[in-house]
Design a protein around this motif. Structure first.
Motif, mmCIF file in Angstrom:
data_model
loop_
_atom_site.group_PDB
_atom_site.id
_atom_site.type_symbol
_atom_site.label_atom_id
_atom_site.label_comp_id
_atom_site.label_asym_id
_atom_site.label_seq_id
_atom_site.Cartn_x
_atom_site.Cartn_y
_atom_site.Cartn_z
ATOM 1 N N GLY A 129 -14.583 -53.105 52.592
ATOM 2 C CA GLY A 129 -13.663 -52.893 53.699
ATOM 3 C C GLY A 129 -13.092 -51.483 53.699
ATOM 4 O O GLY A 129 -13.494 -50.619 52.907
ATOM 5 N N SER A 174 -12.190 -46.853 50.897
ATOM 6 C CA SER A 174 -13.273 -47.651 51.462
ATOM 7 C C SER A 174 -14.209 -48.126 50.370
ATOM 8 O O SER A 174 -14.414 -47.432 49.361
ATOM 9 C CB SER A 174 -14.051 -46.817 52.488
ATOM 10 N N ASN A 185 -5.069 -52.830 55.745
ATOM 11 C CA ASN A 185 -6.464 -52.983 56.144
ATOM 12 C C ASN A 185 -6.607 -52.398 57.546
ATOM 13 O O ASN A 185 -6.079 -52.948 58.514
ATOM 14 C CB ASN A 185 -6.857 -54.456 56.122
ATOM 15 N N MET A 208 -10.650 -56.799 53.698
ATOM 16 C CA MET A 208 -10.650 -55.725 52.706
ATOM 17 C C MET A 208 -10.393 -56.344 51.335
ATOM 18 O O MET A 208 -9.427 -57.100 51.149
ATOM 19 C CB MET A 208 -9.579 -54.683 53.016
#
Length: 369
Positions: A302, A322, A341, A347
């Motif tokens: 995510g 990320s 997120n 995420m």
């Protein structure tokens, strides 16, 4: 080299062969009680080194001690002489060779045979007097208290400790195998006429049981022991190898709400705890600070942003994170922080904190970034 291993299906034999097959190009000539006896002749003819690990530990009659530990050694050495093979021979003896009991006497007799073989042929011989050996693949309810305790505790069976104060000298199977592979290269650890495994652990029987029982509880508490102590590390590895095959896994308590979930994976007595945080798209978690707790965040799936603000400042610091480019972000003390997120999928963040959570001393104070 062509390496003959007698007792190839035994505890030490299995571990030694696994190591040699994984790390060398040696040809292993495996010989055990179930091997076709005719193969011993051809093996002794071509062997470049012999690990003589075969022996009898728990026979039905005392006479079998001498038959197994002296008789087969005599056969092995006679077969080597038959082929004029004066290769190096290692024998697995015992510290009990110094004692006056049937087992010790049979081991001493095997040693004496090997010395005579060396005097006659000039072969290099290596006599290892092992203390108690423990580790994976050791047979429980046989001749190892550690193996029996590991098996029984992992299978919820009772154990019997006659004297918890008795001191045991123990060597770990990996240390044994390391020493034997060094011996194969001519770098054995000799102490006079006897060879030894250099790393020996001395511990009370009762302390071993206490550790093993704590390992059982640790899976329920999602904890792992302090691995600084080398013996604890080796015993923990041994313990896990005795788990029933349907109990390799154990459930975790997931704290789930509309924002996602938070699940503690592991806690330790000295190195903090590790958790997994899952955040739904658009969700922000955190907005708190700590006096002493420090954390590390690692987004593994995510996309998100981690924001910081020093309590004594209005400046907001942002780190975009990320799973496509994994990097660890330290969360220092004295900074209120949150993680949002900003992607379109869940995420997933792995979080480490330097101390296990204590509800009595949470050291966590709400404050918007």
């Amino acid at each position: 080299m062509k390496v003959l291993v007698t007792g190839s299906n035994g505890f030490i034999g299995k571990n030694l062969i696994a190591e040699l097959e994984a790390t060398t190009e040696h040809e292993i000539l495996s010989y055990d009680r179930d091997t076709d006896v005719s193969l011993l002749d051809s093996y002794c003819e071509k062997a470049d080194f012999v690990f003589h690990l075969a022996g009898v530990n728990r026979p039905e009659t005392e006479a079998e001690f001498m038959m197994g530990n002296f008789g087969f050694t005599s056969t092995l050495l006679a077969t080597l002489k038959k082929h004029n093979n004066s290769c190096s021979v290692m024998i697995s003896s015992s510290i009990q060779a110094e004692l006056s009991n049937p087992y010790g006497e049979s081991k001493k007799a095997g040693e004496d045979l090997l010395k005579a073989f060396s005097n006659e042929t000039g072969a290099d011989v290596l006599i290892y007097r092992f203390p108690n050996v423990f580790g994976k693949w050791c047979r429980p309810n046989y001749n190892s208290a550690v193996a029996t305790f590991c098996h029984n505790i992992t299978h919820d069976l009772p154990i019997m400790v006659n004297d918890p104060e008795v001191m045991l000298n123990l060597v770990y199977i990996d240390d044994v195998v390391k020493e034997l592979t060094r011996a194969l290269d001519g770098k054995e650890n000799r102490q006079g006429n006897i060879c030894e495994v250099p790393t020996v652990h001395t511990i009370k029987l009762g302390d071993i049981v206490t550790l093993l029982e704590s390992f059982k509880v640790s899976r329920e508490e999602r904890s792992i022991p302090n691995m600084v102590d080398a013996f604890t590390k080796k015993l923990y590895s041994t313990y896990l190898s005795y788990l029933p095959e349907d109990q390799f896994s154990y459930p975790l308590k997931m704290n789930v709400d509309q924002r996602g979930s938070f699940t503690e994976i592991i806690r330790t007595p000295d190195r903090g705890q590790v958790s997994v945080n899952i955040s739904k798209p658009g969700i922000t978690k955190g907005n708190h600070w700590h006096h002493t707790k420090n954390e590390k965040f690692l987004v593994v799936s995510g996309t998100g942003v981690i924001r910081f603000r020093n309590l004594n400042s209005d400046k907001v610091i942002e780190y975009f994170v990320s799973g496509d480019k994994m990097e660890v972000v330290d969360i220092p003390v004295g900074y209120t922080h949150n993680i949002e997120n900003i992607g379109e999928s869940d995420m997933v963040t792995v979080m480490w904190v330097n101390e296990a959570f204590d509800p009595e001393i949470p050291d966590t104070y709400y404050l918007e970034v």
